[in-house]
Design an enzyme around this catalytic site. Structure first.
Site, PDB file in Angstrom:
ATOM      1  N   GLU A  47     -67.419  36.053 -58.393  1.00 15.66           N
ATOM      2  CA  GLU A  47     -66.870  35.514 -59.638  1.00 15.66           C
ATOM      3  C   GLU A  47     -68.033  35.137 -60.548  1.00 15.66           C
ATOM      4  OE1 GLU A  47     -65.196  34.663 -62.689  1.00 15.66           O
ATOM      5  OE2 GLU A  47     -63.856  35.423 -61.126  1.00 15.66           O
ATOM      6  N   SER A  48     -68.236  35.923 -61.600  1.00 15.27           N
ATOM      7  CA  SER A  48     -69.418  35.749 -62.450  1.00 15.27           C
ATOM      8  C   SER A  48     -69.477  34.382 -63.123  1.00 15.27           C
ATOM      9  CB  SER A  48     -69.497  36.866 -63.491  1.00 15.27           C
ATOM     10  OG  SER A  48     -68.346  36.887 -64.310  1.00 15.27           O
ATOM     11  N   CYS A  78     -71.791  44.394 -59.829  1.00 14.92           N
ATOM     12  CA  CYS A  78     -70.504  43.928 -60.348  1.00 14.92           C
ATOM     13  C   CYS A  78     -70.659  42.609 -61.108  1.00 14.92           C
ATOM     14  CB  CYS A  78     -69.477  43.853 -59.215  1.00 14.92           C
ATOM     15  SG  CYS A  78     -67.771  43.774 -59.805  1.00 14.92           S
ATOM     16  N   ARG A 106     -65.715  42.842 -68.855  1.00 10.84           N
ATOM     17  CA  ARG A 106     -65.296  42.427 -67.514  1.00 10.84           C
ATOM     18  C   ARG A 106     -63.998  43.113 -67.102  1.00 10.84           C
ATOM     19  NH1 ARG A 106     -65.164  36.044 -66.597  1.00 10.84           N
ATOM     20  NH2 ARG A 106     -63.742  36.852 -65.033  1.00 10.84           N
ATOM     21  N   ILE A 134     -64.386  47.528 -57.622  1.00 11.52           N
ATOM     22  CA  ILE A 134     -63.407  46.451 -57.440  1.00 11.52           C
ATOM     23  C   ILE A 134     -63.494  45.529 -58.652  1.00 11.52           C
ATOM     24  CG2 ILE A 134     -62.655  44.518 -55.989  1.00 11.52           C
ATOM     25  CD1 ILE A 134     -64.181  45.903 -53.654  1.00 11.52           C
ATOM     26  N   ARG A 135     -62.461  45.527 -59.501  1.00 10.31           N
ATOM     27  CA  ARG A 135     -62.474  44.704 -60.722  1.00 10.31           C
ATOM     28  C   ARG A 135     -63.810  44.857 -61.446  1.00 10.31           C
ATOM     29  NH1 ARG A 135     -62.029  39.162 -58.828  1.00 10.31           N
ATOM     30  NH2 ARG A 135     -62.169  38.623 -61.026  1.00 10.31           N
ATOM     31  N   HIS A 170     -70.021  48.500 -55.897  1.00 15.20           N
ATOM     32  CA  HIS A 170     -70.483  47.692 -54.760  1.00 15.20           C
ATOM     33  C   HIS A 170     -71.085  48.570 -53.656  1.00 15.20           C
ATOM     34  CE1 HIS A 170     -68.594  43.767 -55.761  1.00 15.20           C
ATOM     35  NE2 HIS A 170     -67.719  44.517 -56.410  1.00 15.20           N
ATOM     36  N   GLU A 172     -73.004  47.635 -51.346  1.00 16.94           N
ATOM     37  CA  GLU A 172     -73.093  46.823 -50.133  1.00 16.94           C
ATOM     38  C   GLU A 172     -71.839  46.923 -49.271  1.00 16.94           C
ATOM     39  OE1 GLU A 172     -71.118  44.134 -53.137  1.00 16.94           O
ATOM     40  OE2 GLU A 172     -72.611  45.724 -53.179  1.00 16.94           O
TER      41      GLU A 172
END
Length: 195
Positions: A47-48, A78, A106, A134-135, A170, A172
């Site tokens: 969550e940025s 992300c 975003r 993802i989002r 992502h 990772e």
């Protein structure tokens, strides 16, 4: 040489796993003192807004500002990309570090339930790479000093500006470690040649 993973919130454990698989010394960064022990930093997805607030509260944001002026390597995935951006178009009042000459939107690739995987052509890492979105944020503008390393459609999804690297996706969360290897090579950190 130690690479840090910002551990204030988000999927930092997955980045640690990737770096450890490449036999790189790692540290979870939660304080300025932790950050000072590193030769590069990964800012994870998550969550940025939360990561940004906690980075300011801990003093990490101020310390990063000093380090970036010294060509300190940073990779943001992300939410990390959002934090590196100079502007967030659909959240203009959200804090970001503003280190990269990119403007992002975003959640532009959809909500959590609209997550997807796609093969991206990334010549700098050796060809096709399975990317997990993802989002994910979308880069809607970028400056001349920003090198586009991969695109999804017409939009950049992996970019580099000097010692700064950012991806909408992502790496990772997959098994392919080539993006992490690319960042380590940017940072001048030796690693195992495992893919």
């Amino acid at each position: 040489m130690t690479i840090g993973v910002l551990g204030l919130q988000g999927d930092f454990r997955e980045h640690l796993w990737a770096l450890q698989k490449l036999q790189v010394e790692t540290i979870v960064v939660k304080t300025v003192e932790d950050l000072r022990k590193t030769k590069g930093l990964i800012i994870p997805g998550g969550e940025s807004t939360t990561i940004g607030k906690l980075a300011r509260l801990t003093g990490i944001a101020d310390e990063l500002e000093k380090l970036v002026d010294q060509d300190f390597p940073i990779y943001g995935t992300c939410a990390g990309m959002i934090l590196l951006a100079k502007q967030i178009v659909n959240y203009p009042y959200q804090y970001s570090f503003g280190f990269m000459d990119i403007v992002v939107e975003r959640n532009a690739y959809g909500r959590q339930v609209e997550s997807f995987e796609v093969n991206l052509d990334i010549p700098s890492t050796g060809g096709l790479f399975k990317a997990i979105f993802i989002r994910a944020p979308k880069i809607v503008e970028w400056g001349e000093g920003v090198e586009v390393l991969a695109r999804y459609g017409d939009s950049p999804v992996l970019v580099r500006q000097g010692n700064l690297l950012a991806s909408s996706f992502h790496p990772e969360l997959g098994q392919d470690l080539r993006i992490h290897k690319y960042f380590l090579e940017m940072a001048g950190v030796k690693h195992a040649g495992i893919c």
